[in-house]
Design an enzyme around this catalytic site. Sequence first.
Site, PDB file in Angstrom:
ATOM      1  N   SER A   1      37.868  35.943  46.723  1.00  0.00           N
ATOM      2  CA  SER A   1      39.010  36.334  47.706  1.00  0.00           C
ATOM      3  C   SER A   1      39.871  37.202  46.766  1.00  0.00           C
ATOM      4  O   SER A   1      41.008  36.414  46.448  1.00  0.00           O
ATOM      5  CB  SER A   1      39.569  35.188  48.536  1.00  0.00           C
ATOM      6  OG  SER A   1      40.483  34.513  47.468  1.00  0.00           O
TER       7      SER A   1
ATOM      8  N   HIS B   1      35.383  30.579  50.319  1.00  0.00           N
ATOM      9  CA  HIS B   1      34.851  29.692  49.393  1.00  0.00           C
ATOM     10  C   HIS B   1      33.695  28.768  49.734  1.00  0.00           C
ATOM     11  O   HIS B   1      33.303  28.000  48.971  1.00  0.00           O
ATOM     12  CB  HIS B   1      35.705  29.136  48.636  1.00  0.00           C
ATOM     13  CG  HIS B   1      36.845  30.119  47.709  1.00  0.00           C
ATOM     14  ND1 HIS B   1      37.881  29.734  47.066  1.00  0.00           N
ATOM     15  CD2 HIS B   1      36.470  31.021  47.458  1.00  0.00           C
ATOM     16  CE1 HIS B   1      38.302  30.826  46.235  1.00  0.00           C
ATOM     17  NE2 HIS B   1      37.474  31.782  46.632  1.00  0.00           N
TER      18      HIS B   1
ATOM     19  N   GLU C   1      42.170  26.776  50.184  1.00  0.00           N
ATOM     20  CA  GLU C   1      42.060  25.432  49.425  1.00  0.00           C
ATOM     21  C   GLU C   1      43.154  24.465  49.855  1.00  0.00           C
ATOM     22  O   GLU C   1      44.354  24.608  50.010  1.00  0.00           O
ATOM     23  CB  GLU C   1      42.540  25.837  47.939  1.00  0.00           C
ATOM     24  CG  GLU C   1      41.859  26.946  47.447  1.00  0.00           C
ATOM     25  CD  GLU C   1      42.305  27.814  46.169  1.00  0.00           C
ATOM     26  OE1 GLU C   1      43.318  27.355  45.387  1.00  0.00           O
ATOM     27  OE2 GLU C   1      41.838  28.848  45.825  1.00  0.00           O
TER      28      GLU C   1
ATOM     29  N   GLU D   1      34.448  25.838  44.412  1.00  0.00           N
ATOM     30  CA  GLU D   1      35.287  25.312  43.463  1.00  0.00           C
ATOM     31  C   GLU D   1      34.734  23.846  43.357  1.00  0.00           C
ATOM     32  O   GLU D   1      35.685  23.053  42.839  1.00  0.00           O
ATOM     33  CB  GLU D   1      36.716  25.648  43.915  1.00  0.00           C
ATOM     34  CG  GLU D   1      36.916  27.180  43.787  1.00  0.00           C
ATOM     35  CD  GLU D   1      38.455  27.580  43.670  1.00  0.00           C
ATOM     36  OE1 GLU D   1      39.438  26.668  44.230  1.00  0.00           O
ATOM     37  OE2 GLU D   1      38.600  28.801  43.713  1.00  0.00           O
TER      38      GLU D   1
ATOM     39  N   ASP E   1      46.395  26.657  49.421  1.00  0.00           N
ATOM     40  CA  ASP E   1      46.428  28.102  49.283  1.00  0.00           C
ATOM     41  C   ASP E   1      45.687  28.833  50.720  1.00  0.00           C
ATOM     42  O   ASP E   1      44.594  28.555  50.920  1.00  0.00           O
ATOM     43  CB  ASP E   1      45.336  28.508  48.164  1.00  0.00           C
ATOM     44  CG  ASP E   1      45.161  30.115  47.943  1.00  0.00           C
ATOM     45  OD1 ASP E   1      45.854  30.729  48.730  1.00  0.00           O
ATOM     46  OD2 ASP E   1      44.534  30.492  47.044  1.00  0.00           O
TER      47      ASP E   1
ATOM     48  N   GLU F   1      50.598  28.650  48.756  1.00  0.00           N
ATOM     49  CA  GLU F   1      50.204  30.104  47.963  1.00  0.00           C
ATOM     50  C   GLU F   1      49.666  31.060  49.113  1.00  0.00           C
ATOM     51  O   GLU F   1      49.179  30.513  49.863  1.00  0.00           O
ATOM     52  CB  GLU F   1      49.144  29.406  47.022  1.00  0.00           C
ATOM     53  CG  GLU F   1      48.481  30.571  46.260  1.00  0.00           C
ATOM     54  CD  GLU F   1      47.269  30.236  45.520  1.00  0.00           C
ATOM     55  OE1 GLU F   1      47.189  29.130  44.843  1.00  0.00           O
ATOM     56  OE2 GLU F   1      46.478  31.116  45.201  1.00  0.00           O
TER      57      GLU F   1
ATOM     58  N   ASP G   1      49.959  35.063  44.802  1.00  0.00           N
ATOM     59  CA  ASP G   1      48.644  35.278  44.019  1.00  0.00           C
ATOM     60  C   ASP G   1      48.314  36.737  44.519  1.00  0.00           C
ATOM     61  O   ASP G   1      48.678  37.462  43.547  1.00  0.00           O
ATOM     62  CB  ASP G   1      47.659  34.215  44.528  1.00  0.00           C
ATOM     63  CG  ASP G   1      46.266  34.476  43.889  1.00  0.00           C
ATOM     64  OD1 ASP G   1      46.128  35.504  43.221  1.00  0.00           O
ATOM     65  OD2 ASP G   1      45.161  33.917  44.321  1.00  0.00           O
TER      66      ASP G   1
ATOM     67  N   LYS H   1      46.281  34.788  36.825  1.00  0.00           N
ATOM     68  CA  LYS H   1      44.934  34.841  36.602  1.00  0.00           C
ATOM     69  C   LYS H   1      44.586  35.877  35.470  1.00  0.00           C
ATOM     70  O   LYS H   1      44.656  37.257  35.977  1.00  0.00           O
ATOM     71  CB  LYS H   1      44.320  35.176  37.960  1.00  0.00           C
ATOM     72  CG  LYS H   1      44.210  34.177  38.606  1.00  0.00           C
ATOM     73  CD  LYS H   1      43.583  34.654  40.298  1.00  0.00           C
ATOM     74  CE  LYS H   1      43.373  33.660  41.227  1.00  0.00           C
ATOM     75  NZ  LYS H   1      43.277  34.216  42.465  1.00  0.00           N
TER      76      LYS H   1
ATOM     77  N   HIS I   1      42.141  29.425  37.318  1.00  0.00           N
ATOM     78  CA  HIS I   1      40.682  29.687  37.182  1.00  0.00           C
ATOM     79  C   HIS I   1      40.428  30.944  38.364  1.00  0.00           C
ATOM     80  O   HIS I   1      41.346  31.090  39.002  1.00  0.00           O
ATOM     81  CB  HIS I   1      40.100  28.315  37.382  1.00  0.00           C
ATOM     82  CG  HIS I   1      39.848  27.978  38.807  1.00  0.00           C
ATOM     83  ND1 HIS I   1      39.038  27.260  39.535  1.00  0.00           N
ATOM     84  CD2 HIS I   1      40.854  27.911  39.766  1.00  0.00           C
ATOM     85  CE1 HIS I   1      39.120  27.012  40.531  1.00  0.00           C
ATOM     86  NE2 HIS I   1      40.310  27.539  40.868  1.00  0.00           N
TER      87      HIS I   1
ATOM     88  N   LYS J   1      45.669  25.121  38.080  1.00  0.00           N
ATOM     89  CA  LYS J   1      44.673  24.936  39.255  1.00  0.00           C
ATOM     90  C   LYS J   1      43.114  25.114  38.565  1.00  0.00           C
ATOM     91  O   LYS J   1      43.014  26.439  38.015  1.00  0.00           O
ATOM     92  CB  LYS J   1      44.851  25.499  40.470  1.00  0.00           C
ATOM     93  CG  LYS J   1      44.738  27.086  40.638  1.00  0.00           C
ATOM     94  CD  LYS J   1      45.141  27.410  42.007  1.00  0.00           C
ATOM     95  CE  LYS J   1      44.541  28.823  42.695  1.00  0.00           C
ATOM     96  NZ  LYS J   1      44.509  28.934  43.895  1.00  0.00           N
TER      97      LYS J   1
HETATM   98  C1  LIG Z   1      41.027  31.313  42.865  1.00  0.00           C
HETATM   99  C2  LIG Z   1      41.271  31.889  43.765  1.00  0.00           C
HETATM  100  O1  LIG Z   1      40.049  32.488  44.715  1.00  0.00           O
HETATM  101  P1  LIG Z   1      39.327  33.739  43.708  1.00  0.00           P
HETATM  102  O2  LIG Z   1      39.186  33.502  42.532  1.00  0.00           O
HETATM  103  O3  LIG Z   1      37.917  33.939  44.630  1.00  0.00           O
HETATM  104  O4  LIG Z   1      40.337  34.693  44.050  1.00  0.00           O
HETATM  105  C3  LIG Z   1      42.463  32.050  44.584  1.00  0.00           C
HETATM  106  O5  LIG Z   1      42.390  32.741  45.746  1.00  0.00           O
HETATM  107  O6  LIG Z   1      43.544  31.580  44.216  1.00  0.00           O
HETATM  108 MG   LIG Z   2      45.126  32.295  45.772  1.00  0.00          MG
END
Ligand SMILES: C=C(OP(=O)(O)O)C(=O)O
Ligand SMILES: [Mg+2]
Length: 428
Positions: A42, A160, A169, A210, A247, A288, A316, A341, A369, A392
């Site tokens: 995503s 997911h 999430e 996840e 999230d 989030e 994010d 990230k 992650h 996370k």
């Molecule tokens: C970890 C996430 O998903 P993805 O790695 O699929 O973006 C997120 O959206 O925070």
């Molecule tokens: Mg996110």
Amino acid sequence: MSKIAQLKAREILDSRGFPTVEVDVVLENGCMGRASVPSGKSTGRNEAYELRDEDEGRYRGKGVLKVVEHVQQDILHSIRGMSALDQAAIDDALIQLDGTDNKQRLGANAILGVSLATARAAAKYKNVHLVVHLAEFAGHHLDDLTLPIPMMNVINGGKHADSGISVQEFKLVPHGATKISQAIQMGAETYHALKDLLARQGHRISVGDEGGFAPKLATNEAALQILCEAILAAGYQPGQDISIGLDFAANDFYANGKYHLEGHDWSSDDMIEYCVQLINKFPIVSIEDGLAEDDWDAWPRLTNALKKVRVQCLGDDIFVTNPRIFAQGIQQGIADAILIKPNQIGTLTETVRTMKMAADAGYKTVMSHRSGETTDTFIADLAVATNARQMKSGAPARGERIEKYNQLIRLAEELPDLQLATGLYRFS
Ligand SMILES: C=C(OP(=O)(O)O)C(=O)O
Ligand SMILES: [Mg+2]
């Protein structure tokens, strides 16, 4: 002797069984650093470009052989002979060599693999732990660091999982712990309690990308409800020992200016109201991506609404760890925390720059992650070294997820004076 002598790259598999890249950086004195690169599902539209091969076998997924070639040819020729101790110069050389805005020529996956493996090789060369090397690089004194509070995603929805739940999430946040090992244990116990409860209520206990459960629950509220029951069943007090982070990954249900959620077609303000309603009913401490990345104008209103109820507003997809985009967000009063990230931006130097901007502007940082992961634990060391307040890494189960949490336990042993971070302010 700290000069880069050789780069090797290979295709390995990620946690979804799709190809990703692993890179070895070898120095003239023989020290070797290795890192692999995760992959999101995503994703934010402005993320650095993940390069994949053109053709896709029926079940294989698109490979990264082109990425391997870029590392072993173009990148090797450009950085061979540079010192691994000069991370910023190497990252800058990679950015220049790529020459595009979003790293699409070489691929952000090629660049990040080299960038992270360089840091590992440098730490080996200096004969220090990676966390120590990264803290020095980020300009942090070891005495000022903390251990991040884990955010454990135990119910998977959105892209997911096939649970049908719209929130991506549901994360356990064990902020009542005093030690990292205790925080992780609390999360694990609640995960097991949740599994029992789901099974007893006739839900399936299969998991999403996840490692969190993917039950077919009718609503987000039903998921929050059972999560609170699981916290209690594990012997903990919701809101006091363990709270919840969500999230929404709202991009995934945003179209034509509306949020299509649980049968509604909501405006941005409806969505904000819904967030506040959930907060009033459940012990939520962090939200989030409560709005989509294209809903920039409404984000300051979400930020203020969450501030009033003392809940962290975490960005994010809207920021994608990009210092240029994040600077605009800070200016416009968007969010009070940023998800980090490294593969959204593509180099260690830029990741650390974004985190420094966050610290200067009073934003919290949350290391993360990706949904497609490897067993590489780099982000755990980086989280500690950069003073990220939370980390996370999915559920407290499945190798690629728990390796990051387990690394925090090892780091706590390495740096015994470090305290668990604070700062989830709703219940403090
Ligand atoms: C970890 C996430 O998903 P993805 O790695 O699929 O973006 C997120 O959206 O925070
Ligand atoms: Mg996110």
